[in-house]
Motif scaffolding. Structure first.
Motif, mmCIF file in Angstrom:
data_model
loop_
_atom_site.group_PDB
_atom_site.id
_atom_site.type_symbol
_atom_site.label_atom_id
_atom_site.label_comp_id
_atom_site.label_asym_id
_atom_site.label_seq_id
_atom_site.Cartn_x
_atom_site.Cartn_y
_atom_site.Cartn_z
ATOM 1 N N LYS A 1 0.818 -1.222 0.000
ATOM 2 C CA LYS A 1 0.000 0.000 0.000
ATOM 3 C C LYS A 1 0.850 1.270 0.000
ATOM 4 O O LYS A 1 0.621 2.176 -0.805
ATOM 5 C CB LYS A 1 -0.931 0.030 1.222
ATOM 6 C CG LYS A 1 -1.994 -1.052 1.246
ATOM 7 C CD LYS A 1 -2.849 -0.960 2.496
ATOM 8 C CE LYS A 1 -2.074 -1.068 3.794
ATOM 9 N NZ LYS A 1 -1.387 -2.325 4.016
ATOM 10 N N SER A 2 1.810 1.341 0.897
ATOM 11 C CA SER A 2 2.630 2.554 1.009
ATOM 12 C C SER A 2 3.482 2.763 -0.239
ATOM 13 O O SER A 2 3.598 3.883 -0.749
ATOM 14 C CB SER A 2 3.523 2.486 2.247
ATOM 15 O OG SER A 2 2.730 2.402 3.407
ATOM 16 N N THR A 3 4.055 1.696 -0.753
ATOM 17 C CA THR A 3 4.860 1.789 -1.970
ATOM 18 C C THR A 3 4.003 2.219 -3.147
ATOM 19 O O THR A 3 4.385 3.092 -3.927
ATOM 20 C CB THR A 3 5.538 0.430 -2.264
ATOM 21 O OG1 THR A 3 6.358 0.088 -1.148
ATOM 22 C CG2 THR A 3 6.365 0.483 -3.530
ATOM 23 N N TYR A 4 2.828 1.632 -3.271
ATOM 24 C CA TYR A 4 1.932 1.990 -4.367
ATOM 25 C C TYR A 4 1.495 3.441 -4.266
ATOM 26 O O TYR A 4 1.426 4.164 -5.260
ATOM 27 C CB TYR A 4 0.720 1.050 -4.380
ATOM 28 C CG TYR A 4 0.311 0.692 -5.778
ATOM 29 C CD1 TYR A 4 0.829 -0.435 -6.404
ATOM 30 C CD2 TYR A 4 -0.563 1.484 -6.481
ATOM 31 C CE1 TYR A 4 0.477 -0.761 -7.704
ATOM 32 C CE2 TYR A 4 -0.926 1.169 -7.777
ATOM 33 C CZ TYR A 4 -0.404 0.043 -8.387
ATOM 34 O OH TYR A 4 -0.746 -0.264 -9.673
ATOM 35 N N THR A 5 1.238 3.886 -3.048
ATOM 36 C CA THR A 5 0.832 5.270 -2.832
ATOM 37 C C THR A 5 1.941 6.224 -3.261
ATOM 38 O O THR A 5 1.689 7.207 -3.969
ATOM 39 C CB THR A 5 0.456 5.488 -1.353
ATOM 40 O OG1 THR A 5 -0.707 4.703 -1.061
ATOM 41 C CG2 THR A 5 0.166 6.942 -1.057
ATOM 42 N N ARG A 6 3.168 5.943 -2.846
ATOM 43 C CA ARG A 6 4.294 6.807 -3.230
ATOM 44 C C ARG A 6 4.485 6.842 -4.742
ATOM 45 O O ARG A 6 4.792 7.882 -5.322
ATOM 46 C CB ARG A 6 5.589 6.338 -2.564
ATOM 47 C CG ARG A 6 5.741 6.763 -1.118
ATOM 48 C CD ARG A 6 7.129 6.499 -0.592
ATOM 49 N NE ARG A 6 7.554 5.113 -0.694
ATOM 50 C CZ ARG A 6 7.293 4.162 0.202
ATOM 51 N NH1 ARG A 6 6.603 4.448 1.284
ATOM 52 N NH2 ARG A 6 7.728 2.934 0.026
ATOM 53 N N THR A 7 4.294 5.701 -5.386
ATOM 54 C CA THR A 7 4.506 5.596 -6.821
ATOM 55 C C THR A 7 3.397 6.252 -7.635
ATOM 56 O O THR A 7 3.671 6.960 -8.599
ATOM 57 C CB THR A 7 4.617 4.101 -7.234
ATOM 58 O OG1 THR A 7 5.677 3.501 -6.497
ATOM 59 C CG2 THR A 7 4.864 3.953 -8.720
ATOM 60 N N HIS A 8 2.149 6.021 -7.248
ATOM 61 C CA HIS A 8 1.015 6.441 -8.068
ATOM 62 C C HIS A 8 0.343 7.735 -7.626
ATOM 63 O O HIS A 8 -0.462 8.293 -8.388
ATOM 64 C CB HIS A 8 -0.022 5.323 -8.138
ATOM 65 C CG HIS A 8 0.492 4.135 -8.870
ATOM 66 N ND1 HIS A 8 0.551 4.083 -10.243
ATOM 67 C CD2 HIS A 8 1.002 2.965 -8.428
ATOM 68 C CE1 HIS A 8 1.072 2.925 -10.608
ATOM 69 N NE2 HIS A 8 1.354 2.237 -9.531
ATOM 70 N N PHE A 9 0.656 8.198 -6.436
ATOM 71 C CA PHE A 9 0.059 9.444 -5.957
ATOM 72 C C PHE A 9 1.129 10.370 -5.398
ATOM 73 O O PHE A 9 1.067 10.804 -4.254
ATOM 74 C CB PHE A 9 -1.013 9.149 -4.901
ATOM 75 C CG PHE A 9 -2.124 8.266 -5.398
ATOM 76 C CD1 PHE A 9 -3.032 8.728 -6.333
ATOM 77 C CD2 PHE A 9 -2.248 6.965 -4.933
ATOM 78 C CE1 PHE A 9 -4.053 7.905 -6.804
ATOM 79 C CE2 PHE A 9 -3.262 6.140 -5.393
ATOM 80 C CZ PHE A 9 -4.172 6.611 -6.339
ATOM 81 N N PRO A 10 2.136 10.703 -6.207
ATOM 82 C CA PRO A 10 3.191 11.598 -5.722
ATOM 83 C C PRO A 10 2.591 12.961 -5.382
ATOM 84 O O PRO A 10 1.703 13.444 -6.071
ATOM 85 C CB PRO A 10 4.169 11.683 -6.902
ATOM 86 C CG PRO A 10 3.346 11.359 -8.095
ATOM 87 C CD PRO A 10 2.300 10.381 -7.631
ATOM 88 N N GLY A 11 3.045 13.519 -4.307
ATOM 89 C CA GLY A 11 2.538 14.820 -3.895
ATOM 90 C C GLY A 11 1.285 14.766 -3.055
ATOM 91 O O GLY A 11 0.831 15.790 -2.548
ATOM 92 N N ALA A 12 0.704 13.573 -2.897
ATOM 93 C CA ALA A 12 -0.499 13.445 -2.062
ATOM 94 C C ALA A 12 -0.136 13.627 -0.597
ATOM 95 O O ALA A 12 0.973 13.312 -0.173
ATOM 96 C CB ALA A 12 -1.139 12.075 -2.269
ATOM 97 N N LYS A 13 -1.080 14.112 0.169
ATOM 98 C CA LYS A 13 -0.937 14.153 1.623
ATOM 99 C C LYS A 13 -1.392 12.783 2.110
ATOM 100 O O LYS A 13 -2.525 12.381 1.866
ATOM 101 C CB LYS A 13 -1.798 15.280 2.204
ATOM 102 C CG LYS A 13 -1.604 15.469 3.667
ATOM 103 C CD LYS A 13 -0.209 15.985 3.950
ATOM 104 C CE LYS A 13 -0.049 16.232 5.440
ATOM 105 N NZ LYS A 13 1.315 16.567 5.794
#
Length: 159
Positions: free
Chosen positions: A34-46
Motif C-alpha cells: 500500500k505505502s509503496t503503491y501510494t508513493r509511486t502512483h500518488f506523488p505529492g499526495a498528503k
C-alpha cells in the motif's frame, strides 16, 4: 500501463487540472504494498496512516497497546487535511472492515471530496514475508480472511 495505473493517472490529472479534491482510501493486508503503491502512483499526495504514529527518529516502534491512539491520531490529522483543503489525500491503513474506513469516507463526502477506494490484493504468505512491520504470518492471514468488500472499490493484484 495496466488498468489501475491508468486509473491512478486519471485521478491525478482530475485533481490537478479540474481542481477536484479527492480522497483515496487504500486497503490491503500488511506487506501488500500500500505505502509503496501510494508513493509511486500518488506523488505529492498528503498521506495519513496509523503507522506514522509509531515512527520515531526514523524507526518504526510498534506498540499494540497504542493502536487505538494511532488510529485516532490518523483520523484527527485527516480531518485537519480536509479542513485545509488538501487537493489529494490518501488514507494508508489496512481497512479490512467497512467500519474501519466508513468515517473517512463520510468525512470526505461531507467536506465535498470525491472518494475512491483502492484495495491491493496479494498472497498473504508473500505479504507476511516482506512486510516491514514484522507482522506474523498468522496475523496477516487473519487480516486477509476478514476483508469485507466495499461497493465500487478498485481491486489491484500485486505480486
Amino acid at each position: 500501463m495496466n488498468f489501475f495505473e491508468s486509473e491512478c493517472a486519471n485521478l491525478m490529472s482530475l485533481t490537478v487540472y479540474n481542481n477536484q479534491r479527492r480522497v483515496v482510501i487504500m486497503r490491503g493486508i500488511s506487506g501488500c504494498g500500500k505505502s509503496t503503491y501510494t508513493r509511486t502512483h500518488f506523488p505529492g499526495a498528503k498521506v495519513y496512516s496509523a503507522d506514522h504514529y509509531f515512527e520515531r527518529n526514523g524507526t518504526y516502534q510498534f506498540d499494540p497497546t497504542k493502536l487505538k491512539n494511532a488510529h485516532e491520531d490518523c483520523f484527527r490529522k485527516f480531518q485537519q487535511g480536509l479542513m485545509k483543503g488538501e487537493p489529494l489525500i490518501v488514507i494508508d491503513n489496512t481497512n479490512t472492515r467497512k467500519w474501519e474506513m466508513q468515517r473517512y469516507y463520510d468525512a470526505a463526502i461531507k467536506a465535498g471530496y470525491d472518494v475512491s477506494v483502492v484495495r491491493l490484493v496479494c498472497d498473504p504468505m508473500k505479504a507476511a514475508a516482506r512486510n516491514v512491520h514484522q507482522v506474523p504470518a498468522d496475523k496477516v492471514e487473519q487480516m486477509a480472511s476478514r476483508f469485507e468488500p466495499w461497493p465500487g472499490e478498485v481491486l489491484v493484484r500485486t505480486t
